[in-house]
Write an enzyme that holds these catalytic residues in place. Structure first.
Site, mmCIF file in Angstrom:
data_model
loop_
_atom_site.group_PDB
_atom_site.id
_atom_site.type_symbol
_atom_site.label_atom_id
_atom_site.label_comp_id
_atom_site.label_asym_id
_atom_site.label_seq_id
_atom_site.Cartn_x
_atom_site.Cartn_y
_atom_site.Cartn_z
ATOM 1 N N SER A 144 -5.943 -4.387 -0.412
ATOM 2 C CA SER A 144 -7.204 -5.011 -0.942
ATOM 3 C C SER A 144 -8.517 -4.687 -0.160
ATOM 4 O O SER A 144 -8.450 -3.489 0.348
ATOM 5 C CB SER A 144 -7.133 -6.766 -0.863
ATOM 6 O OG SER A 144 -8.249 -7.350 -1.647
ATOM 7 N N ASN A 145 -9.742 -5.003 -0.440
ATOM 8 C CA ASN A 145 -10.938 -4.692 0.590
ATOM 9 C C ASN A 145 -11.548 -5.952 0.932
ATOM 10 O O ASN A 145 -11.311 -6.915 0.634
ATOM 11 C CB ASN A 145 -11.627 -3.738 -0.352
ATOM 12 C CG ASN A 145 -12.025 -4.645 -1.739
ATOM 13 O OD1 ASN A 145 -12.988 -5.184 -1.659
ATOM 14 N ND2 ASN A 145 -11.465 -3.940 -2.794
#
Ligand code: C5P
Length: 409
Positions: A215-216
Site C-alpha cells: 500500500s502507500n
C-alpha cells in the site's frame, strides 16, 4: 486559540443584547465567538445595560459598545446602515419577547432594531423569556413571522427559569449558540445542485497473501475534504474510498474498496451516470501477479514477488469522458511541473493538482497542503493552506470548468 479552520474565523458578527436576565450569558457567548476568531461588535438595547455592563461587553469584544443612535457627548452618529453592511451575521442573544415583537412589526425605536431592519446578512435570534411569555400565542406568532422572513430561531431550552418556574424559555447555552452560528456561516450556496460527481480517495491495498499487502502512505484527507466541499455545495457525491481512518463527510455516498481492481470497477460503473470525477486516490501501479491463498512461510534466502501493472483508472475515465469533467492529482518528487503537464495530456484531465513532496507541509497525512493547479491555460500556485481550504479552491475551479458563473457562487 483562534482556529483558522473555524467558520467563525475572521467573520464579522453583530451581537445584539436585549434586556433579559440571560444577558449575563452573552459575556460567555462573546468570549466563545472571539476565541473562534470572530470579530464581534456588540449592540445593546438601552434596557440591556441594566443586566450586563457595557464595560464588561466592551472588554470582552475589544470594541466600544453601541447603544444609542448617536453619542450624546459629541454627536457622533452610529450608522445602523454601515453596521448592517459590515456584518456577516447578526445574532440577537438573548432576544426578549419585546424585541422579537418589535422585529416582527418593524418597529425601529432603538439602534439594535434599526440595525436589524437594515441588515442584509443572515440574522439569528436566541429567545429568552419566562415559559408563559414564550408559549403565548403572540410570541409564537412573532417567531413564525420572523422565521418565514428567514430569521433563524435558536430554540430555547427547557429548564429552571429566573422566575423560579421550570419550563421552555431558557436561552440556549452559549456553546450551542456559538456552534449554531458557526454552522450557519459555514453553509454554502448550493451551486452544484443537480451535479453528480465521483471522488476517488485514499490508498489501495494489494494483497500478497491473506495477511500481507502493498500500500502507500495516503491518508485520504485531501479527497475526503473535496468530497465534503462538493456535497456542501449541493452536488450528489459518490466517494470511492480505499483504506482510510476518516469519517464519511456529511451528505456523501461512500463505497469502500480495497484493491486498485475494485476501485477501477466501482469508478467505471459510476462514471457513466456522472458529470465528472476527481481522481484523488493513491492507486497502486503494481499488484502481486499472484495472491497466495495461504500465508507465505518464511524460508532462508531472498524472496521475490512478481508484480504486474494495475489498470489506470484515471486514464480509462479520460478515454471515455465525452465532455465530462476530469480532475487529476500528481504527487511528484522531481521535474514536478513537466510530469504533471504530461499527465494532464495523457489522461485527458481538465486540470491537475500538483503536490510536491519537496514542499514542507505538503502531501501525505498532514492537515496542510501546498499545491499548484495546472490546466492548458496556465498554472496557479497556491500558498500553504489547510486541506479544507485547498478543497475550497479546487471546487471553485471545478465550478468554473463546469461553467457555473462566479456570480452564482
Ligand atoms: O500517473 P500517476 O499515477 O502519477 O497519476 C496520478 C493520477 O492518476 C491521480 O489522479 C490518481 O488518482 C490517478 N490514478 C488512477 N489509477 C491508477 C493510477 C493513478 O486513477 N491506477
Amino acid at each position: 486559540m483562534a482556529s483558522a479552520n473555524s467558520p467563525l474565523a475572521g467573520r464579522h458578527i453583530l451581537l445584539g443584547i436585549t434586556g433579559s436576565i440571560a444577558a449575563y450569558k452573552a459575556a460567555m457567548l462573546c468570549r466563545l465567538l472571539k476565541t473562534a476568531g470572530a470579530d464581534v461588535q456588540v449592540v445593546m438595547t438601552p434596557l440591556a445595560k441594566q443586566f450586563i455592563t457595557p464595560l464588561t461587553m466592551a472588554t470582552l469584544s475589544r470594541r466600544p459598545i453601541l447603544v444609542e443612535f448617536f453619542d450624546p457627548e459629541n454627536g457622533a452618529w452610529n450608522s445602523h446602515v454601515s453596521l448592517g453592511e459590515w456584518a456577516d451575521c447578526m445574532l440577537i442573544a438573548p432576544a426578549t419577547a419585546n424585541t422579537l415583537a418589535k422585529m416582527a412589526a418593524g418597529v425601529a425605536d432603538n439602534l439594535l432594531l434599526t440595525t436589524y431592519l437594515s441588515a442584509r446578512c443572515p440574522v439569528a435570534v436566541a429567545p429568552a423569556m419566562d415559559l408563559d411569555m414564550y408559549a403565548h400565542e403572540a410570541t409564537q406568532q412573532n417567531l413564525r413571522t420572523l422565521a418565514a422572513r428567514g430569521v433563524r430561531i435558536i430554540e430555547p431550552a427547557e429548564g429552571e427559569l429566573a422566575s423560579g418556574l421550570t419550563g421552555k424559555g431558557r436561552m440556549a447555552e452559549p456553546e450551542a449558540i456559538a456552534a449554531y452560528v458557526g454552522a450557519m456561516l459555514g453553509e454554502k450556496k448550493k451551486t452544484l445542485e443537480g451535479k453528480r460527481l465521483i471522488v476517488t480517495a485514499g490508498a489501495t491495498i494489494e494483497a500478497i497473501d491473506p495477511v500481507r499487502f502493498i500500500s502507500n502512505h495516503s491518508s485520504g484527507k485531501m479527497g475526503y475534504a473535496i468530497a465534503g466541499e462538493l456535497a456542501a455545495r449541493g452536488a450528489s457525491v459518490t466517494l470511492i474510498s480505499g483504506r482510510t481512518a476518516l469519517p464519511t463527510p456529511q451528505g456523501v455516498r461512500r463505497i469502500d474498496v480495497l484493491s486498485a481492481a475494485e476501485m477501477y470497477e466501482a469508478a467505471v460503473a459510476a462514471f457513466d451516470r456522472a458529470d465528472g470525477a476527481v481522481m484523488c486516490a493513491a492507486v497502486a501501479d503494481y499488484t502481486p501477479a499472484e495472491v497466495s491463498q495461504t500465508k507465505i512461510r518464511k524460508s532462508d534466502g531472498e524472496m521475490t514477488i512478481a508484480l504486474r501493472r494495475t489498470r489506470d483508472i484515471a486514464a480509462e475515465l479520460g478515454a471515455r469522458k465525452e465532455g465530462r469533467l476530469l480532475v487529476g492529482f500528481a504527487l511528484e518528487t522531481h521535474d514536478e511541473e513537466a510530469h504533471a503537464e504530461a499527465k494532464l495530456e495523457r489522461k485527458h484531465f481538465d486540470f491537475i493538482v500538483l503536490n510536491s513532496l519537496r514542499d514542507a507541509g505538503a502531501g501525505f497525512r498532514g492537515d496542510t497542503n501546498k499545491v499548484t493547479l495546472i490546466d492548458r491555460a496556465g498554472r496557479e500556485e497556491l500558498p500553504l493552506m489547510s486541506k479544507r481550504e485547498v478543497a475550497v479552491r479546487i471546487v471553485d475551479k471545478i465550478e468554473s470548468k463546469l461553467n457555473i458563473p462566479a456570480a452564482e457562487r
